[in-house]
Design a protein around this motif. Structure first.
Motif, PDB file in Angstrom:
ATOM      1  N   SER A  91      44.466  93.732  19.808  1.00  0.00           N
ATOM      2  CA  SER A  91      44.949  92.365  19.894  1.00  0.00           C
ATOM      3  C   SER A  91      46.425  92.406  19.552  1.00  0.00           C
ATOM      4  O   SER A  91      46.811  92.776  18.455  1.00  0.00           O
ATOM      5  CB  SER A  91      44.165  91.517  18.891  1.00  0.00           C
ATOM      6  OG  SER A  91      44.791  90.285  18.763  1.00  0.00           O
ATOM      7  N   LYS A 148      42.114  81.033  18.752  1.00  0.00           N
ATOM      8  CA  LYS A 148      42.871  82.134  19.328  1.00  0.00           C
ATOM      9  C   LYS A 148      42.726  83.410  18.487  1.00  0.00           C
ATOM     10  O   LYS A 148      42.661  84.515  19.014  1.00  0.00           O
ATOM     11  CB  LYS A 148      44.340  81.750  19.422  1.00  0.00           C
ATOM     12  CG  LYS A 148      44.975  82.121  20.740  1.00  0.00           C
ATOM     13  CD  LYS A 148      46.325  81.491  20.839  1.00  0.00           C
ATOM     14  CE  LYS A 148      47.224  82.290  21.747  1.00  0.00           C
ATOM     15  NZ  LYS A 148      48.595  81.813  21.681  1.00  0.00           N
ATOM     16  N   TYR A 156      39.722  85.532  19.442  1.00  0.00           N
ATOM     17  CA  TYR A 156      39.590  86.157  20.757  1.00  0.00           C
ATOM     18  C   TYR A 156      39.296  87.648  20.614  1.00  0.00           C
ATOM     19  O   TYR A 156      39.859  88.326  19.766  1.00  0.00           O
ATOM     20  CB  TYR A 156      40.898  86.007  21.565  1.00  0.00           C
ATOM     21  CG  TYR A 156      41.038  84.675  22.250  1.00  0.00           C
ATOM     22  CD1 TYR A 156      39.927  83.955  22.648  1.00  0.00           C
ATOM     23  CD2 TYR A 156      42.298  84.164  22.515  1.00  0.00           C
ATOM     24  CE1 TYR A 156      40.076  82.730  23.283  1.00  0.00           C
ATOM     25  CE2 TYR A 156      42.451  82.940  23.152  1.00  0.00           C
ATOM     26  CZ  TYR A 156      41.332  82.223  23.530  1.00  0.00           C
ATOM     27  OH  TYR A 156      41.473  81.039  24.149  1.00  0.00           O
ATOM     28  N   TYR A 203      39.678  90.978  22.582  1.00  0.00           N
ATOM     29  CA  TYR A 203      40.342  91.525  23.752  1.00  0.00           C
ATOM     30  C   TYR A 203      39.837  92.920  24.070  1.00  0.00           C
ATOM     31  O   TYR A 203      39.332  93.621  23.214  1.00  0.00           O
ATOM     32  CB  TYR A 203      41.848  91.626  23.512  1.00  0.00           C
ATOM     33  CG  TYR A 203      42.509  90.316  23.232  1.00  0.00           C
ATOM     34  CD1 TYR A 203      42.969  89.519  24.278  1.00  0.00           C
ATOM     35  CD2 TYR A 203      42.705  89.884  21.929  1.00  0.00           C
ATOM     36  CE1 TYR A 203      43.589  88.317  24.020  1.00  0.00           C
ATOM     37  CE2 TYR A 203      43.327  88.672  21.659  1.00  0.00           C
ATOM     38  CZ  TYR A 203      43.768  87.894  22.705  1.00  0.00           C
ATOM     39  OH  TYR A 203      44.382  86.715  22.461  1.00  0.00           O
TER      40      TYR A 203
END
Ligand SMILES: [Zn+2]
Length: 407
Positions: free
Chosen positions: A161, A181, A184, A186
């Motif tokens: 991230s 956010k 998240y 990734y």
């Protein structure tokens, strides 16, 4: 089975697990020697092999010879190199292999350090000569290590991230924290992996195929429908359709060949046609069946699953509930009558079954949950039979934390 993974700089590598058939198993040290070597070969006798081994299969230098090697953690190599010398390959008391690493005069110089057999990673000479790349080959013959091997090869891609912002330190006070956010997840995809996936190269593979077998209590089959469909039409349509499980009853009526098989063994001789919703005689190939996992505590369907592991050739739900000519009221009663539930046996069986797939940590959670639920009549008895399974992984974890060599 095989999984292809990508390292951070993008190079693909494969984790491959191979099971040897009964007649081909490696049982002794000399059997292992025929496949795996951890010694440098004589450069005058085998110049090419010696060259590949020194290019791809040497670890280090690390330890006292190179304290700043990336593998060093608290003054020790994370991978426990250099290893000890061994006169001959043997399988130690814990079931792990100790490969033959003799003290010879053959050395290879790397970064001004002479490395000998104690720095070689296990390899197979034929594979190394053919592919001219790093291939680490290891022997494993511990059944309880298999689930950890699976966990390792299926650990998934690296995740990163990264946030690029032009905020200076002074402006941080006004910054809005976006909690969503921050959560998240990734996935980092290198250009090499992107190309690999665009070209649809193999990313994993396994053999033999495994069929998950669904089952259900009478009139409790799951039904899929669109949200705009009328519910009476959905019911009407589904009533006449067979599920995989109901189709098993029908197949048993039709084919005498399947009547000696339990539901789990059925895919060995039959293939399920999802469109036609029926089982057909298998013409080729081989598959393994596994009953869908049902957690203890789901009631009747858990007991039904227990019963399905012994019942053969059933043609109806009542047939599943009948044993030695006696029709039982519930699956739980049937299991009791058969002695499948005496002395907390269902809990012991549940822990034993979970131990084949779950890690020690998960098993200990299961045992704790069972204690909380107050469902076991004699918890000590369950503990005495299963504590070895429940302790799985503790020794490995302690060894890892204390940096003691071992698998
Ligand atoms: Zn090292």
């Amino acid at each position: 089975m095989c999984i292809v993974e990508f390292q951070k700089r993008g190079l693909p590598h494969a984790h491959i697990l191979i099971w040897l058939s009964e007649g081909a198993k490696l049982r002794t040290g000399s059997d292992i020697d025929k496949i795996i070597s951890v010694e440098l070969s004589d450069p005058t006798l085998y110049p090419s092999l010696s060259n590949v081994v020194s290019n791809f299969m040497l670890h280090g230098p690390c330890g006292l010879a190179n304290k700043s090697s990336p593998c060093m953690k608290v003054r020790r190599c994370k991978k426990f190199f250099p290893k000890d010398y061994e006169d001959a390959t043997r399988i130690d008391e814990d079931g792990y292999p100790k490969y033959e690493r003799r003290q010879t005069r053959i050395t290879i110089s790397k970064k001004w350090v002479n490395l000998d057999n104690i720095y070689v990673m296990p390899y197979n000479p034929q594979l190394l000569m053919r592919y001219q790349t790093h291939i680490n080959v290891e022997y494993c013959n511990k059944s309880n290590a298999i689930k950890y091997l699976f966990k390792y090869v299926n650990k998934g891609p690296d995740r990163v991230s990264i946030e690029i912002s032009n905020h200076g330190k002074d402006t941080n006070e006004d910054e809005v924290v976006d909690e969503i956010k921050q959560y998240y997840d990734y996935r980092y995809l290198s250009p090499c992996e992107a190309v690999w996936r665009i070209f649809q190269f193999y990313i994993h593979d396994k053999w033999p195929p495994i069929h998950r077998l669904a089952f259900h209590l009478p009139n409790e089959q799951s039904i899929t429908f669109r949200d705009y469909e009328r519910i009476d039409r959905v019911v009407e349509r589904s009533e006449t359709l067979d599920t995989m499980f109901l189709a098993w009853f029908e197949a048993n009526k039709k084919y005498p060949a399947g009547r000696n098989l339990t539901y789990a063994k059925f895919p060995q001789m039959f293939v399920y046609d999802h469109d036609a919703r029926l089982w057909k005689l298998r013409k080729q190939g081989f598959a393994i069946g596994r009953l869908t996992y049902i957690p203890l505590g789901c009631g009747e369907i858990f007991y039904m699953r227990l019963f399905l592991t012994i019942q053969k050739g059933c043609t109806s739900f009542n047939d599943v509930k009948t044993f030695h000519g006696q029709l039982f009221e519930t699956f739980r009663d049937a299991c009791y009558a058969l002695g499948l539930l005496a002395d907390d046996k269902e809990f012991i069986d549940a822990i034993k079954e979970s131990s084949k797939l779950g890690s020690g940590h998960q098993l200990r959670r299961l045992f704790a949950t069972l204690l909380f639920m107050c469902t076991m009549s004699i918890p000590d008895l369950v503990w005495n039979v299963t504590w070895r399974l429940l302790a799985d992984g503790i020794l490995h974890e302690r060894r890892r934390r204390l940096q003691i060599p071992g698998f």
